[in-house]
Write an enzyme that holds these catalytic residues in place. Structure first.
Site, mmCIF file in Angstrom:
data_model
loop_
_atom_site.group_PDB
_atom_site.id
_atom_site.type_symbol
_atom_site.label_atom_id
_atom_site.label_comp_id
_atom_site.label_asym_id
_atom_site.label_seq_id
_atom_site.Cartn_x
_atom_site.Cartn_y
_atom_site.Cartn_z
ATOM 1 N N HIS A 71 0.818 -1.225 0.000
ATOM 2 C CA HIS A 71 0.000 0.000 0.000
ATOM 3 C C HIS A 71 0.853 1.277 0.000
ATOM 4 C CE1 HIS A 71 -3.592 -2.387 0.958
ATOM 5 N NE2 HIS A 71 -2.936 -2.945 1.949
HETATM 6 O O1 RIB Z 1 -4.921 0.395 4.606
HETATM 7 C C1 RIB Z 1 -3.530 0.322 4.416
HETATM 8 C C2 RIB Z 1 -2.825 1.314 5.280
HETATM 9 O O2 RIB Z 1 -3.063 1.004 6.642
HETATM 10 C C3 RIB Z 1 -1.291 1.268 5.123
HETATM 11 O O3 RIB Z 1 -0.770 2.548 5.378
HETATM 12 C C4 RIB Z 1 -0.870 0.322 6.197
HETATM 13 O O4 RIB Z 1 0.471 0.573 6.651
HETATM 14 C C5 RIB Z 1 -1.851 0.672 7.281
HETATM 15 O O5 RIB Z 1 -1.348 1.812 7.955
#
Ligand code: RIB
Ligand code: CA
Length: 303
Positions: free
Chosen positions: A233
């Site tokens: 992500h």
């Molecule tokens: O939904 C994904 C996000 O939430 C990313 O930033 C992961 O590290 C968590 O913080």
């Protein structure tokens, strides 16, 4: 060289994003700041110290908010392990923190910078919202806010809300409606930023950084290594800064629900049916193979 500040809640995918950002010569990381998110603020701050120590960086580090603006804090330790970076045995850190709260330290560096700074948020947006509400004068020195958060498909906390926005929807609303140029990477794109099992095995061969990331990735529950792969992500924000052509974007109006069962949900007027306003540049597509090739190439260049 682009000056950036990264606000983070490491977090295994954060660790991968920080690894690239701290070591790519095209980026100057002015400072890091930590926020409660994946795990609590003490853990996210310790984890940020460990990443900085691992790469022997003198990047200043400031501790931010331990709680969201209004909502009750919730973590994501089920995905990242109890410490937030389970899997690799980092030595303890003796690194000193900057003396003030992250919002104050960010303000100091942004106003002192000759050129505009890009703010990258890869955790809940509490610190970013505090910065902009306490010191609105920083807006003239911010080039862009690049956010990992939100979803225009399903959620990853419930059927609709993505974690970073769900933890602090009020903060997200404040930043997204700040009037600054906002580029946002939601789950529509970041769930497709995947490293397969073959990719992870390749990562393992890429020096000490690859070994460290491999150890973390094998403990990361953000995706399914045996099937589609692991979801990177946060690193989408850094990939955008270095190789924007991997993505496609649409300018659109994005709203954040802040109350009730839909709190943390983000809604995009993609068809432009309801308003002429367009407050964000939303990532809508990713070239998955180019992303994988880019990430492996970046890790292979680390010393
Ligand atoms: O939904 C994904 C996000 O939430 C990313 O930033 C992961 O590290 C968590 O913080
Ligand atoms: Ca994160």
């Amino acid at each position: 060289m682009r000056k950036i500040i990264i606000d983070t809640d490491p977090g295994i995918d954060d660790a991968a994003a920080l690894t690239i950002a701290l070591n790519n010569p095209e980026l100057k990381v002015e400072m890091l700041s930590t926020v409660a998110g994946n795990v609590n603020l003490d853990y996210t701050t310790e984890n940020a110290k460990k990443i900085l120590d691992f790469f022997k960086k003198d990047t200043p580090l400031a501790k931010g908010n331990s709680l969201p603006m209004l909502r009750e804090y919730e973590d994501a330790s089920q995905f990242h392990g109890e410490t937030g970076m389970n899997g690799f045995d980092f030595p303890g850190s003796k690194r000193e923190l900057l003396p003030e709260h992250a919002a104050v330290e960010m303000k100091n560096r942004i106003l002192a910078s000759e050129e505009k700074v890009t703010l990258v948020t890869i955790g809940p947006l509490t610190n970013a919202a505090l910065l902009l509400s306490m010191y609105p004068e920083v807006k003239q020195k911010l080039a862009e806010v690049v956010i990992m958060g939100g979803s225009t498909i399903d959620g990853n906390t419930n059927t609709s809300a993505e974690f970073n926005i769900k933890v602090d929807p009020h903060a997200a609303q404040m930043v997204i409606n700040s009037g600054l140029p906002v580029t946002i990477f939601g789950l529509r794109v970041t769930t497709r930023a995947l490293l397969t099992k073959t990719d992870i095995e390749k990562v393992k061969t890429l020096g000490r950084a690859g070994e460290m990331l491999y150890s973390l990735f094998t403990h990361y529950r953000g995706g399914d290594l045996e099937k589609a792969g692991l979801m990177m992500h946060d690193i989408c924000t850094i990939c955008y800064l270095l190789k924007p052509e991997i993505f496609k974007f649409q300018q659109t109006q994005l709203e954040v629900a802040v109350d009730g069962p839909a709190a943390g949900t983000t809604v995009a007027d993609l068809a432009g049916r309801y308003t002429a306003a367009k407050n964000v540049k939303l990532a809508v597509e990713i070239d998955q193979k180019q992303f994988r090739d880019w990430m492996l190439a970046e890790i292979s260049q680390l010393k």
